[in-house]
Design an enzyme around this catalytic site. Sequence first.
Site, PDB file in Angstrom:
ATOM      1  N   HIS A  82     -36.051  76.083  18.422  1.00  0.00           N
ATOM      2  CA  HIS A  82     -36.372  76.425  17.025  1.00  0.00           C
ATOM      3  C   HIS A  82     -35.184  77.037  16.269  1.00  0.00           C
ATOM      4  O   HIS A  82     -34.881  76.634  15.155  1.00  0.00           O
ATOM      5  CB  HIS A  82     -37.572  77.378  17.002  1.00  0.00           C
ATOM      6  CG  HIS A  82     -38.332  77.356  15.718  1.00  0.00           C
ATOM      7  ND1 HIS A  82     -39.668  77.632  15.637  1.00  0.00           N
ATOM      8  CD2 HIS A  82     -37.938  77.094  14.443  1.00  0.00           C
ATOM      9  CE1 HIS A  82     -40.068  77.530  14.380  1.00  0.00           C
ATOM     10  NE2 HIS A  82     -39.038  77.212  13.632  1.00  0.00           N
TER      11      HIS A  82
ATOM     12  N   TYR B  85     -45.993  78.659  14.735  1.00  0.00           N
ATOM     13  CA  TYR B  85     -46.908  78.376  13.615  1.00  0.00           C
ATOM     14  C   TYR B  85     -48.354  78.738  13.969  1.00  0.00           C
ATOM     15  O   TYR B  85     -49.245  78.600  13.139  1.00  0.00           O
ATOM     16  CB  TYR B  85     -46.842  76.893  13.189  1.00  0.00           C
ATOM     17  CG  TYR B  85     -45.486  76.403  12.766  1.00  0.00           C
ATOM     18  CD1 TYR B  85     -44.438  77.286  12.511  1.00  0.00           C
ATOM     19  CD2 TYR B  85     -45.220  75.050  12.624  1.00  0.00           C
ATOM     20  CE1 TYR B  85     -43.180  76.831  12.140  1.00  0.00           C
ATOM     21  CE2 TYR B  85     -43.968  74.586  12.240  1.00  0.00           C
ATOM     22  CZ  TYR B  85     -42.947  75.484  12.009  1.00  0.00           C
ATOM     23  OH  TYR B  85     -41.707  75.019  11.649  1.00  0.00           O
TER      24      TYR B  85
HETATM   25  N1  LIG Z   1     -37.392  74.360  11.881  1.00  0.00           N
HETATM   26  C1  LIG Z   1     -37.610  75.358  11.078  1.00  0.00           C
HETATM   27  O1  LIG Z   1     -37.038  76.441  11.210  1.00  0.00           O
HETATM   28  C2  LIG Z   1     -38.581  75.195   9.960  1.00  0.00           C
HETATM   29  C3  LIG Z   1     -38.634  76.140   8.925  1.00  0.00           C
HETATM   30  C4  LIG Z   1     -39.540  75.925   7.897  1.00  0.00           C
HETATM   31  C5  LIG Z   1     -40.367  74.802   7.901  1.00  0.00           C
HETATM   32  N2  LIG Z   1     -40.317  73.900   8.930  1.00  0.00           N
HETATM   33  C6  LIG Z   1     -41.173  72.686   8.960  1.00  0.00           C
HETATM   34  O2  LIG Z   1     -40.994  71.995   7.729  1.00  0.00           O
HETATM   35  C7  LIG Z   1     -42.284  71.806   7.131  1.00  0.00           C
HETATM   36  C8  LIG Z   1     -42.166  71.737   5.622  1.00  0.00           C
HETATM   37  O3  LIG Z   1     -41.629  72.951   5.101  1.00  0.00           O
HETATM   38  P1  LIG Z   1     -42.522  74.084   4.387  1.00  0.00           P
HETATM   39  O4  LIG Z   1     -43.926  74.034   4.870  1.00  0.00           O
HETATM   40  O5  LIG Z   1     -41.782  75.369   4.543  1.00  0.00           O
HETATM   41  O6  LIG Z   1     -42.446  73.745   2.851  1.00  0.00           O
HETATM   42  P2  LIG Z   1     -42.429  72.447   1.907  1.00  0.00           P
HETATM   43  O7  LIG Z   1     -42.883  71.245   2.634  1.00  0.00           O
HETATM   44  O8  LIG Z   1     -41.119  72.454   1.220  1.00  0.00           O
HETATM   45  O9  LIG Z   1     -43.494  72.859   0.799  1.00  0.00           O
HETATM   46  C9  LIG Z   1     -44.855  72.990   1.099  1.00  0.00           C
HETATM   47  C10 LIG Z   1     -45.548  73.424  -0.183  1.00  0.00           C
HETATM   48  O10 LIG Z   1     -45.442  72.371  -1.154  1.00  0.00           O
HETATM   49  C11 LIG Z   1     -46.731  71.991  -1.594  1.00  0.00           C
HETATM   50  N3  LIG Z   1     -46.716  70.534  -1.787  1.00  0.00           N
HETATM   51  C12 LIG Z   1     -46.685  69.574  -0.843  1.00  0.00           C
HETATM   52  N4  LIG Z   1     -46.640  68.347  -1.402  1.00  0.00           N
HETATM   53  C13 LIG Z   1     -46.626  68.538  -2.731  1.00  0.00           C
HETATM   54  C14 LIG Z   1     -46.582  67.666  -3.847  1.00  0.00           C
HETATM   55  N5  LIG Z   1     -46.533  66.349  -3.684  1.00  0.00           N
HETATM   56  N6  LIG Z   1     -46.601  68.223  -5.094  1.00  0.00           N
HETATM   57  C15 LIG Z   1     -46.644  69.560  -5.261  1.00  0.00           C
HETATM   58  N7  LIG Z   1     -46.679  70.441  -4.247  1.00  0.00           N
HETATM   59  C16 LIG Z   1     -46.663  69.935  -2.990  1.00  0.00           C
HETATM   60  C17 LIG Z   1     -47.699  72.424  -0.512  1.00  0.00           C
HETATM   61  O11 LIG Z   1     -48.945  72.752  -1.060  1.00  0.00           O
HETATM   62  P3  LIG Z   1     -50.324  72.047  -0.542  1.00  0.00           P
HETATM   63  O12 LIG Z   1     -50.385  72.258   0.935  1.00  0.00           O
HETATM   64  O13 LIG Z   1     -51.371  72.780  -1.280  1.00  0.00           O
HETATM   65  O14 LIG Z   1     -50.210  70.608  -0.930  1.00  0.00           O
HETATM   66  C18 LIG Z   1     -47.011  73.676   0.046  1.00  0.00           C
HETATM   67  O15 LIG Z   1     -47.377  74.818  -0.695  1.00  0.00           O
HETATM   68  C19 LIG Z   1     -43.080  72.996   7.663  1.00  0.00           C
HETATM   69  O16 LIG Z   1     -44.461  72.897   7.421  1.00  0.00           O
HETATM   70  C20 LIG Z   1     -42.655  72.996   9.102  1.00  0.00           C
HETATM   71  O17 LIG Z   1     -43.358  71.980   9.804  1.00  0.00           O
HETATM   72  C21 LIG Z   1     -39.410  74.079   9.944  1.00  0.00           C
END
Ligand SMILES: NC(=O)c1ccc[n+]([C@@H]2O[C@H](COP(=O)([O-])OP(=O)(O)OC[C@H]3O[C@@H](n4cnc5c(N)ncnc54)[C@H](OP(=O)(O)O)[C@@H]3O)[C@@H](O)[C@H]2O)c1
Length: 283
Positions: free
Chosen positions: A110, A52
Site C-alpha cells: 500500500h 478500507y
Molecule cells: N493506493 C492508495 O494509497 C489509494 C489512496 C486513495 C484511494 N485509492 C483507491 O482509489 C479509489 C478512488 O479514489 P477515491 O475514492 O479517493 O476518490 P475519487 O474516485 O477521486 O472520488 C470519489 C468521489 O467522487 C464521487 N464521484 C464518483 N463518480 C462521480 C461522477 N461521475 N460525478 C461526480 N462525482 C463522482 C463519489 O461520490 P459517489 O460515491 O456518491 O458517486 C466520491 O465522493 C479509492 O476508492 C481506492 O480504491 C487508493
Amino acid sequence: MTHNEKFQLNDGSSLPKIGLGTVNIQGAIGVNSMLTAVEENGYRLIDTSTNYHNEGAVGEAIRRSTIPREQLIISSKLPGAAHDYDKAISMIQESLYRIGIDYFDKYLIHWPLPMQGKYVEAWRALIDAQKFGLIKTIGVSNFLAEHLERIIEETGVTPATNQIERHPYFNNKELVETNKKYGIVTEAWSPFGREINDVLENETIKEIGEKYGKSPAQVIMRWNLQNDVLIIPKSSSAERQKENLEVYDFELTDEDLEAIDSLDKGEPGRVEDQHPNEYEEYV
Ligand SMILES: NC(=O)c1ccc[n+]([C@@H]2O[C@H](COP(=O)([O-])OP(=O)(O)OC[C@H]3O[C@@H](n4cnc5c(N)ncnc54)[C@H](OP(=O)(O)O)[C@@H]3O)[C@@H](O)[C@H]2O)c1
C-alpha cells in the site's frame, strides 16, 4: 473501443483499464453498491485494501454475484504494519480468508514507508506469495522512482503496476513516465480528487466536456486512458458508476490533453498532502 479494453502487464497477464475504487463502500450498503457495479454496470476489477475495512463486504459481493470468480479481478493491499516478511505472508492469507477467496488477482504494497525501511522485505514476501499461488499479479502503490529502483535492483522483480495519486491538480507526470520506463502500468487513485478538491467543477475541464457532451468526470477518465493510465474511480451510485464507464465514444485532442496537464499544481495539488516519503500508514 469498449470498456472491455485491457492493459497488457509485464508479467504476461492483463487488467481491465477501469476498475471500481471502494474507499467508504462498506457493510450491507457497500455490498449492494459493489453488486450493482458488477452485475448491472459490468465492472470486473475491484480495488480494495485491508485499510478500507471492507474486505468482508467485497467477499459477500463476490459470493452473491452471478459472475464467475475467474472473471472477477480482486485487488487488495498490504498494510504498513505487515512489512516484515512473515507478517506479510500471514496478512495476505488472512486477507484472503476475510474475503473468502483462495487467490488475489492483484495485490500491492500500500505505501513504501521508507522511514520504516522494510519495503524490500515486503516486496520479497509478495514475490514468494505469488510463487505460492496466493497472488497472480504483484505490484506496489505510492512508490517513488527511488523505491522502484531499489526493489528492482535488490530482487530482480519489477512490479506490474504502481497505484499512485493522480488527478488534474496533481498529475504526477514524472512518476507516470518513470513507471512507463520500467514497463509498469500506472493506476490512478483519487482520479476525481476524492471530492476534497474542486476538480470536477473546474472550468477548463467543464468546457472540454461541453464540446463532446460529456461530464468533467468522463473527461478525466478519458485523459487517463489516453495517457495509458488505469483508473479506479469510486462511486456508490449506480448512475455515476455507469457514467464513469461511458468514455469510449469520444476522444480528446492533443490540445485538450495539454490543457488538462496545465492544471497541475505540483506538490500543493495533492488531495491530503500524502507524500510517499512522509506519509505514515501503520494500520
Ligand atoms: N493506493 C492508495 O494509497 C489509494 C489512496 C486513495 C484511494 N485509492 C483507491 O482509489 C479509489 C478512488 O479514489 P477515491 O475514492 O479517493 O476518490 P475519487 O474516485 O477521486 O472520488 C470519489 C468521489 O467522487 C464521487 N464521484 C464518483 N463518480 C462521480 C461522477 N461521475 N460525478 C461526480 N462525482 C463522482 C463519489 O461520490 P459517489 O460515491 O456518491 O458517486 C466520491 O465522493 C479509492 O476508492 C481506492 O480504491 C487508493
